[in-house]
Design a protein around this motif. Sequence first.
Motif, PDB file in Angstrom:
ATOM      1  N   THR A 159      58.110  23.810 -52.876  1.00 51.32           N
ATOM      2  CA  THR A 159      58.993  23.644 -51.714  1.00 51.32           C
ATOM      3  C   THR A 159      60.220  24.535 -51.820  1.00 51.32           C
ATOM      4  OG1 THR A 159      60.152  21.804 -52.750  1.00 51.32           O
ATOM      5  CG2 THR A 159      58.297  21.246 -51.353  1.00 51.32           C
ATOM      6  N   GLY A 160      60.530  24.979 -53.056  1.00 55.70           N
ATOM      7  CA  GLY A 160      61.711  25.829 -53.248  1.00 55.70           C
ATOM      8  C   GLY A 160      61.369  27.296 -53.266  1.00 55.70           C
ATOM      9  N   ARG A 161      61.168  27.801 -54.497  1.00 56.73           N
ATOM     10  CA  ARG A 161      60.990  29.236 -54.675  1.00 56.73           C
ATOM     11  C   ARG A 161      59.799  29.792 -53.873  1.00 56.73           C
ATOM     12  NH1 ARG A 161      64.215  33.352 -55.566  1.00 56.73           N
ATOM     13  NH2 ARG A 161      63.031  35.164 -56.236  1.00 56.73           N
ATOM     14  N   PHE A 162      58.681  29.057 -53.892  1.00 58.24           N
ATOM     15  CA  PHE A 162      57.461  29.560 -53.254  1.00 58.24           C
ATOM     16  C   PHE A 162      57.673  29.737 -51.742  1.00 58.24           C
ATOM     17  CE2 PHE A 162      52.763  28.839 -52.157  1.00 58.24           C
ATOM     18  CZ  PHE A 162      52.410  30.127 -52.503  1.00 58.24           C
ATOM     19  N   LEU A 163      58.195  28.702 -51.081  1.00 59.60           N
ATOM     20  CA  LEU A 163      58.411  28.811 -49.634  1.00 59.60           C
ATOM     21  C   LEU A 163      59.449  29.885 -49.324  1.00 59.60           C
ATOM     22  CD1 LEU A 163      58.268  25.267 -48.028  1.00 59.60           C
ATOM     23  CD2 LEU A 163      56.606  27.127 -47.951  1.00 59.60           C
ATOM     24  N   TYR A 164      60.452  30.016 -50.215  1.00 58.25           N
ATOM     25  CA  TYR A 164      61.451  31.061 -50.015  1.00 58.25           C
ATOM     26  C   TYR A 164      60.776  32.432 -50.015  1.00 58.25           C
ATOM     27  CZ  TYR A 164      65.118  34.377 -51.179  1.00 58.25           C
ATOM     28  OH  TYR A 164      65.932  35.478 -51.190  1.00 58.25           O
ATOM     29  N   LEU A 165      59.913  32.652 -51.012  1.00 55.57           N
ATOM     30  CA  LEU A 165      59.213  33.946 -51.106  1.00 55.57           C
ATOM     31  C   LEU A 165      58.308  34.180 -49.897  1.00 55.57           C
ATOM     32  CD1 LEU A 165      58.160  33.848 -54.884  1.00 55.57           C
ATOM     33  CD2 LEU A 165      59.965  35.256 -53.871  1.00 55.57           C
ATOM     34  N   LEU A 166      57.631  33.120 -49.463  1.00 59.10           N
ATOM     35  CA  LEU A 166      56.717  33.254 -48.319  1.00 59.10           C
ATOM     36  C   LEU A 166      57.484  33.579 -47.046  1.00 59.10           C
ATOM     37  CD1 LEU A 166      54.260  30.287 -48.958  1.00 59.10           C
ATOM     38  CD2 LEU A 166      53.819  32.718 -49.312  1.00 59.10           C
ATOM     39  N   ASN A 167      58.583  32.854 -46.827  1.00 56.68           N
ATOM     40  CA  ASN A 167      59.386  33.092 -45.617  1.00 56.68           C
ATOM     41  C   ASN A 167      59.923  34.507 -45.597  1.00 56.68           C
ATOM     42  OD1 ASN A 167      58.966  30.547 -44.656  1.00 56.68           O
ATOM     43  ND2 ASN A 167      60.829  29.705 -45.547  1.00 56.68           N
ATOM     44  N   GLU A 168      60.362  34.946 -46.779  1.00 61.06           N
ATOM     45  CA  GLU A 168      60.910  36.292 -46.888  1.00 61.06           C
ATOM     46  C   GLU A 168      59.884  37.337 -46.451  1.00 61.06           C
ATOM     47  OE1 GLU A 168      63.705  37.559 -50.531  1.00 61.06           O
ATOM     48  OE2 GLU A 168      61.557  37.683 -50.918  1.00 61.06           O
ATOM     49  N   ARG A 169      58.623  37.055 -46.741  1.00 56.23           N
ATOM     50  CA  ARG A 169      57.557  38.011 -46.417  1.00 56.23           C
ATOM     51  C   ARG A 169      56.814  37.650 -45.134  1.00 56.23           C
ATOM     52  NH1 ARG A 169      58.498  37.654 -51.494  1.00 56.23           N
ATOM     53  NH2 ARG A 169      58.086  39.311 -52.985  1.00 56.23           N
ATOM     54  N   ASN A 170      57.253  36.591 -44.471  1.00 57.71           N
ATOM     55  CA  ASN A 170      56.587  36.162 -43.245  1.00 57.71           C
ATOM     56  C   ASN A 170      55.119  35.811 -43.476  1.00 57.71           C
ATOM     57  OD1 ASN A 170      56.843  35.452 -40.655  1.00 57.71           O
ATOM     58  ND2 ASN A 170      57.477  37.474 -39.919  1.00 57.71           N
ATOM     59  N   LEU A 171      54.853  35.101 -44.570  1.00 58.34           N
ATOM     60  CA  LEU A 171      53.479  34.723 -44.915  1.00 58.34           C
ATOM     61  C   LEU A 171      53.359  33.208 -44.943  1.00 58.34           C
ATOM     62  CD1 LEU A 171      52.872  37.152 -47.928  1.00 58.34           C
ATOM     63  CD2 LEU A 171      51.944  37.363 -45.632  1.00 58.34           C
ATOM     64  N   THR A 172      52.125  32.729 -45.014  1.00 55.79           N
ATOM     65  CA  THR A 172      51.912  31.300 -45.216  1.00 55.79           C
ATOM     66  C   THR A 172      51.250  31.116 -46.572  1.00 55.79           C
ATOM     67  OG1 THR A 172      49.692  31.258 -44.290  1.00 55.79           O
ATOM     68  CG2 THR A 172      51.513  30.998 -42.737  1.00 55.79           C
ATOM     69  N   ALA A 173      51.218  29.851 -47.031  1.00 59.01           N
ATOM     70  CA  ALA A 173      50.700  29.569 -48.369  1.00 59.01           C
ATOM     71  C   ALA A 173      49.272  30.081 -48.529  1.00 59.01           C
ATOM     72  CB  ALA A 173      50.774  28.080 -48.649  1.00 59.01           C
ATOM     73  N   ALA A 174      48.516  30.057 -47.427  1.00 59.92           N
ATOM     74  CA  ALA A 174      47.122  30.491 -47.513  1.00 59.92           C
ATOM     75  C   ALA A 174      47.007  31.986 -47.814  1.00 59.92           C
ATOM     76  CB  ALA A 174      46.399  30.165 -46.205  1.00 59.92           C
TER      77      ALA A 174
END
Lengths: 479, 95
Positions: free
Chosen positions: A349-364
């Motif tokens: 919920t922290g670092r991972f979502l931050y990285l995804l949002n930064e790259r405009n990606l989803t967890a998948a």
Amino acid sequence: MAEYAANIGLEVHAELSTKTKVFCGCLTAAGAPPNTQVCPVCLGFPGSLPVLNRAVVDYALRVVLAFNCEVSRPSIFERKGYYYPDLPKNFQISQKRAPLGRSGYVEFPVDGEMHRVRIADIHIEEDAAKLTHPEDDRAHSLVDFNRAGMPLLEIVSEPDMHSPSQVEGYMNAIRSALLYLGVSEARMEQGQLRFEASVSVRPADRAELGIRVEIKNLNSFRAVLGAVKYEIARQTKAVQAGETILQETRLWDDLHEVTAPMRTKETAMDYRYFPEPDLMPLVVDDEWIARVRAELPELAGRRRERLVREYALSDYDAGILTAEKALADLFEAAVSRGAPAKPAANWLTGRFLYLLNERNLTAADAALSPEALAEVVELVESNTISGPAARQVFDRIAFSGESAKKVVAELGLTQISDQDELGTTIDEVIAEHGDAAENYRKGKESALKFLVGQVMRKTRGRANPKLATELLEKKLKAD
Amino acid sequence: MKLTPEQVEHVALLGRIKLTEEERELFTTQLNSIISHFEQLQQLDTSGVPPMSHAVPVSDVFREDEPGESLSTEEALQNAPEQARDCFQVPRVIE
Ligand SMILES: [Zn+2]
């Protein structure tokens, strides 16, 4: 001034992720070269006959049942007639009078309260071809029929939403359900989810709905929300000024963030539906319904409750994890490989979502494996690597799919927790920064922080900061 | 109910059919006689009868979700009046 209320309805078109098209055996794979996944059926050649893909019905049925709809028996296919170069037969096979599902509802939380939106109809139809309009040839458009005949599910809501936040909640609920049900990849950037909205306004104290305006060309959540906000404001202002709202179709302009009337001929909307003689009625039997119902997976709402119950997560964390199925899957898989729940949830919920949002990606889209996530958690918990080192490792494994242990070994990030090894470095730091050491002995506490920082620097972040502080204090006091 | 020549013209337009003056008159007469035949049928009480969409009593015809044979791009495009970049080429549909 009178208060106004809005009524918003949404049509969601979702591309189903079956292997083959709805009425022929052509593949549905994305990104294929133009006109390579086509056959006489999806090209609309005379004499070709459509045959319904059983899996499309199975997928559609999952959605129909998950959204509490009645199943039409029989359900029939109809021809919707219109002329456009993306439609090879000059009609689209769709459903109108007897859609597979009808009269259901979806519930989802909005600002901490459950909101219910009734579903009018869920039906199966075929997608149209894809048109492109080349820049270097302004006289022509190009038609790629790979998309023609791809299975679409259209989910039509009643106008039960009254604010942009309810619309957002609804879209999230639909997208999440499609992913949980495993029936669509629901990638908006690939056009797998498309929307049409209807918006009307009325005086808040009157039940009768105002004149509805339809809005097309909505290909993202952002577009839907922008168009809905714009229309509510435009119509409210017009009604307040005593103007009459025209019943019309408008197009959303993504660039200028406005809606504008679509230029249409008056005959354009006359679709002349009639039963498709080439497709027999669909009569889903009780057994089929019972089987699909029994196999319905747990949707986001239930899973959220379970994560709170089983892993003692906060409702907030569980909400974030379950909002994206792939994220909750990662979490549970990491925990099943031995990761303690709370730190695993924090990384996601922290670092991972931050990285995804930064790259405009989803967890998948990310490559993070549950094994690697469990390893990072374990390496930190056992003090093998420091916090900053863990972040460095995580940032890499999130997209590389590598093992965390391998990256730690490769980068030499193992934390130094050995007293003798660290002691040598500390002696050097004290010798090099004699004045800071002196200041500390004179009672200046902040000097200690500076010295710890120097130890961290010398070890390139590998020193165990707690041990370094203890050893420094001991040595400075002993001198 | 009686169809007017204007309605026939409208239906022809929806079907992208161009009618001559004579054809329009002829089809108006013919369609009107078909409609009056249905008006006769409509006198029957069908309130308990479900609407029939198909004439044969067959339902649930499926194919499995298995890939079938597709055409090659060359085959698909071989009858296209115009083509470009492996696509069918049509007159521009947007400005
Ligand atoms: Zn095909």
